[in-house]
Design an enzyme around this catalytic site. Structure first.
Site, PDB file in Angstrom:
ATOM      1  N   LEU A 204       0.860  -1.195   0.000  1.00 23.37           N
ATOM      2  CA  LEU A 204       0.000   0.000   0.000  1.00 23.37           C
ATOM      3  C   LEU A 204       0.888   1.234   0.000  1.00 23.37           C
ATOM      4  CD1 LEU A 204      -2.782  -0.682   2.678  1.00 23.37           C
ATOM      5  CD2 LEU A 204      -3.157  -0.381   0.230  1.00 23.37           C
ATOM      6  N   HIS A 205       0.682   2.124  -0.965  1.00 25.84           N
ATOM      7  CA  HIS A 205       1.500   3.338  -0.965  1.00 25.84           C
ATOM      8  C   HIS A 205       0.794   4.536  -1.597  1.00 25.84           C
ATOM      9  CE1 HIS A 205       2.104   2.052  -5.133  1.00 25.84           C
ATOM     10  NE2 HIS A 205       2.484   3.287  -5.385  1.00 25.84           N
TER      11      HIS A 205
END
Length: 360
Positions: A204-205
């Protein structure tokens, strides 16, 4: 012939490396690798370049981070000076970062042929900065190298002349195959406490997920439920970790294993031997499709819809109940098999270099 390759972030190196390796077979081709310095990554050591089979950048423009307009302008300013001083017969840009459009604009205004690798990808969501970068770069490019037939269709709809469009396959698959052939213990997870097929991988970014408190909390609510059924391994970017602390995100620390970012080869071993992947990344959608690993994309849209229609990707959005539902289906052995993608054969760079060499 002088090829100037432009990279702005670590993933760009993964895409430019196969092209540089193939072009190096031609004695009459001079290659210059320019790193704009858009993103600094401490993991880019000498070993990183050796693993990719390329040398370190000839020059780093050291632009650094900043607002989109500020960063794009600074890249243009510094790259223009470099190109005027050193010259180029063609500029090659990859992907959709700010460095892609910034250096593309410089080349176009100096009347230097411009090649865009991964052309034609569209999410049809102009709220994404990357989408703006894709559209504008394609509009000014002379050579548009596409990864899938759907990308060709997008470009033709936008009025790009057909003779500029070249369907060559996915450049990331070249790197994937290259690394698989050179990674020891490729069929084993990188950590001894993990068993093949008995865990999920999470990345997740994206700001749309991690910078919005309610969205981020909702995603972790889903992950806590999923972690009751299967262990989740989460190589977390420092910025994502910062948001976890800032938003006081509570999660199952026993079954959601947060670790530092991994090298490409260790990460490849991690997800290749997993049950499935949860991600908001773009390139992982392609790689999991090639490897026939189920992928749940935590986004409302994707610029790679062919990984859904013909691959193993499932778009789940950010609603916790849907993320949970689709994950538990996989835990219970629901399978979605890849139908295979044309020209995803590890020879995309060969086709790109052949076209450039013959044209110039």
């Amino acid at each position: 012939m002088k090829l100037v390759h432009v990279v702005g972030a670590r993933p760009n190196f993964m895409k430019i490396a196969p092209i540089m390796r193939v072009a190096s077979r031609h004695d009459d081709v001079e290659q210059v690798l320019v790193h704009t310095g858009q993103h600094y990554d401490k993991n880019m050591s000498k070993c990183f370049f050796e693993e990719l089979g390329i040398r370190e950048p000839n020059v780093n423009l050291e632009v650094g981070s900043g607002f989109h307009g500020e960063q794009t302008a600074e890249i243009m300013k510094r790259f223009e000076k470099f190109i005027i001083d050193k010259g180029a017969d063609i500029v090659v840009v990859v992907g959709d970062v700010n460095s892609t459009i910034a250096c593309g604009l410089v080349a176009a205004k100096l009347h230097i042929p411009l090649a865009h690798v991964e052309a034609g990808l569209r999410s049809f969501d102009r709220r994404m900065p990357e989408e703006i970068n894709r559209i504008l770069t394609d509009a000014i490019s002379d050579y548009l190298f596409t990864p899938a037939e759907e990308a060709n269709i997008n470009l033709k709809k936008e009025g790009i002349p057909e003779e500029k469009i070249h369907f060559v396959g996915d450049i990331m698959i070249d790197t994937l195959i290259w690394e698989m052939e050179r990674t020891p213990d490729i069929d084993k997870p990188p950590f001894g406490d993990l068993e093949t097929g008995k865990y999920a991988v999470l990345t997740l970014h994206r700001p749309s997920n991690v910078d919005h408190k309610q969205t981020f909390k909702g995603i972790f609510e889903a992950l806590n439920t999923i972690a009751k059924e299967i262990k989740i391994v989460f190589p977390a970017h420092p910025r994502t970790r910062k948001r976890i602390e800032e938003f006081n995100i509570e999660f199952d620390r026993e079954n959601i294993k947060v670790i530092d970012p991994l090298s490409y080869r260790d990460f490849l071993r991690l997800y290749k031997n997993s049950k499935f992947v949860l991600t908001d990344s773009g390139s992982i959608q392609q790689e999991t499709t090639y490897l026939n690993i189920l992928c749940l994309t935590i986004r409302e849209n994707t610029e790679r819809p062919f990984t859904i229609t013909r691959g193993t990707n499932i778009l789940v959005g950010v609603k916790p109940e849907i993320i949970i539902e689709e994950s538990l289906k996989i835990v219970k052995d629901k399978r979605k098999k890849s139908k295979g993608m044309p020209l995803w054969d590890g020879k995309t760079a060969d086709r790109i270099v052949k076209i450039i060499y013959e044209k110039l």
